[in-house]
Design a protein around this motif. Structure first.
Motif, PDB file in Angstrom:
ATOM      1  N   VAL A  35       0.844  -1.194   0.000  1.00 11.95           N
ATOM      2  CA  VAL A  35       0.000   0.000   0.000  1.00 11.95           C
ATOM      3  C   VAL A  35       0.879   1.243   0.000  1.00 11.95           C
ATOM      4  CG1 VAL A  35      -1.797   1.281   1.220  1.00 11.95           C
ATOM      5  CG2 VAL A  35      -1.825  -1.224   1.252  1.00 11.95           C
ATOM      6  N   SER A  39      -1.937   6.492   0.814  1.00  9.24           N
ATOM      7  CA  SER A  39      -3.261   5.877   0.752  1.00  9.24           C
ATOM      8  C   SER A  39      -3.998   5.961   2.082  1.00  9.24           C
ATOM      9  CB  SER A  39      -3.140   4.403   0.347  1.00  9.24           C
ATOM     10  OG  SER A  39      -4.380   3.735   0.447  1.00  9.24           O
ATOM     11  N   ASN A 147      -0.416   3.455  -8.932  1.00  6.13           N
ATOM     12  CA  ASN A 147      -1.818   3.432  -8.523  1.00  6.13           C
ATOM     13  C   ASN A 147      -2.607   4.500  -9.259  1.00  6.13           C
ATOM     14  OD1 ASN A 147      -0.395   2.103  -6.177  1.00  6.13           O
ATOM     15  ND2 ASN A 147      -2.510   1.880  -5.524  1.00  6.13           N
ATOM     16  N   TRP A 149      -6.419   6.674  -9.639  1.00  8.84           N
ATOM     17  CA  TRP A 149      -7.260   7.430  -8.718  1.00  8.84           C
ATOM     18  C   TRP A 149      -8.711   7.159  -9.053  1.00  8.84           C
ATOM     19  CZ3 TRP A 149      -6.183  10.196  -4.430  1.00  8.84           C
ATOM     20  CH2 TRP A 149      -7.229  10.924  -3.884  1.00  8.84           C
ATOM     21  N   ASP A 151      -7.658   5.898  -5.248  1.00 12.88           N
ATOM     22  CA  ASP A 151      -6.811   4.820  -4.770  1.00 12.88           C
ATOM     23  C   ASP A 151      -7.649   3.725  -4.122  1.00 12.88           C
ATOM     24  OD1 ASP A 151      -4.646   3.335  -3.599  1.00 12.88           O
ATOM     25  OD2 ASP A 151      -5.095   4.368  -1.734  1.00 12.88           O
ATOM     26  N   PRO A 153      -6.717  -0.270  -2.711  1.00  9.33           N
ATOM     27  CA  PRO A 153      -5.629  -1.239  -2.606  1.00  9.33           C
ATOM     28  C   PRO A 153      -6.025  -2.695  -2.836  1.00  9.33           C
ATOM     29  CG  PRO A 153      -6.330  -0.574  -0.420  1.00  9.33           C
ATOM     30  CD  PRO A 153      -7.159   0.215  -1.386  1.00  9.33           C
ATOM     31  N   ASN A 239      -1.677  10.692  -6.151  1.00  8.53           N
ATOM     32  CA  ASN A 239      -1.060   9.544  -6.802  1.00  8.53           C
ATOM     33  C   ASN A 239      -1.492   9.418  -8.260  1.00  8.53           C
ATOM     34  OD1 ASN A 239      -3.650   8.908  -5.852  1.00  8.53           O
ATOM     35  ND2 ASN A 239      -3.246   6.718  -6.000  1.00  8.53           N
TER      36      ASN A 239
END
Length: 253
Positions: A35, A39, A147, A149, A151, A153, A239
């Motif tokens: 991760v 995040s 990653n 958007w 985000d 996981p 990110n």
């Protein structure tokens, strides 16, 4: 590398802070698992694995890897997945012409030599690297994930048996921990998608991941812009460096 003690020793033998300082000029953040640190699901109470050469050597000795001939590198003497006398040597594949990755790999090779592991660094073109990774015909490799958007996981693609398919799946390491897989499914199906409840499940997954180490997490690199006041609508996300780029507009002076 099938012995978790060897993977843990490798993680303890790598000085990630030194890599960030030298290869990224300090512009990176250590990772403790899969991760990214920005995040909502990142487990801040889990520290990254600290470099500890003594502990790394103890793990290798326990796993049956000793330097009986005194050449500075270890051989198998009672190891789980190697014949007697097999050198503790593996290849590390990287993509050519990526300066940051090459610098990181050189540092990793030198750092692991200090605990008696010999790393055969192999620089290949990106297409060949991906082909070997997809075919699962490698010892180890360095790659980065990006990653999107928003985000999320979910790691079904990376670390569950559903994606352990040679040639088409992204679980290249064939990682299969039933508890981890069950938690991943739970985290994806929390009623109402409550973030706090999901984050608690992902935190437990991160603890398991740091014990099992299908990957040795290194760092998240920082992105940079040279922005102009003449650009309207410029609003990147943490990110996703090019979020809403289609709406950017250059003002006329």
């Amino acid at each position: 590398l099938g012995d978790v003690r060897v993977r843990q020793a490798i993680a303890k033998g790598i000085d990630v802070d030194a890599i960030i300082s030298a290869a990224l000029l300090g512009e990176g953040t250590r990772m403790n698992s899969f991760v990214i640190p920005s995040s909502w699901a990142y487990a801040h109470d889990i520290p990254p694995i600290a470099r500890d050469l003594g502990a790394a050597i103890d793990l290798l000795e326990e796993a049956g890897w000793t330097d009986s001939d005194g050449d500075g590198f270890r051989e198998a003497h009672g190891a789980l997945y190697a014949e007697e006398g097999t050198p503790l040597r593996f290849s590390l594949i990287i993509a050519a012409n990526l300066a940051t990755v090459e610098s990181s790999a050189l540092l990793i090779r030198d750092q692991l030599s200090q605990i008696g592991i010999e790393v055969d660094l192999q620089s290949v073109d990106f297409g060949q690297l991906i082909a070997q990774v997809d075919a699962q015909t490698f010892d180890s490799f360095i790659l980065g994930w990006v990653n999107g958007w928003p985000d999320d996981p979910d790691v079904t693609q990376l670390f569950t048996p559903f994606s352990d398919v040679v040639g088409s799946g992204a679980n290249f390491t064939s990682y299969n921990n039933p508890e981890f897989t069950a938690l991943n499914l739970q985290a994806k199906t929390v009623p109402g998608c409550d973030l706090a409840e999901r984050a608690a499940l992902y935190a437990e997954m991160q603890r398991i991941f740091q014990e099992d180490l299908p990957y040795v997490p290194l760092y998240a690199g920082r992105g940079f812009y040279a922005a102009s006041n003449d650009i309207a609508g410029f609003a990147p996300y943490p990110n996703n460096l090019f979020w809403n780029a289609a709406t950017w507009d250059v003002r006329q002076r």
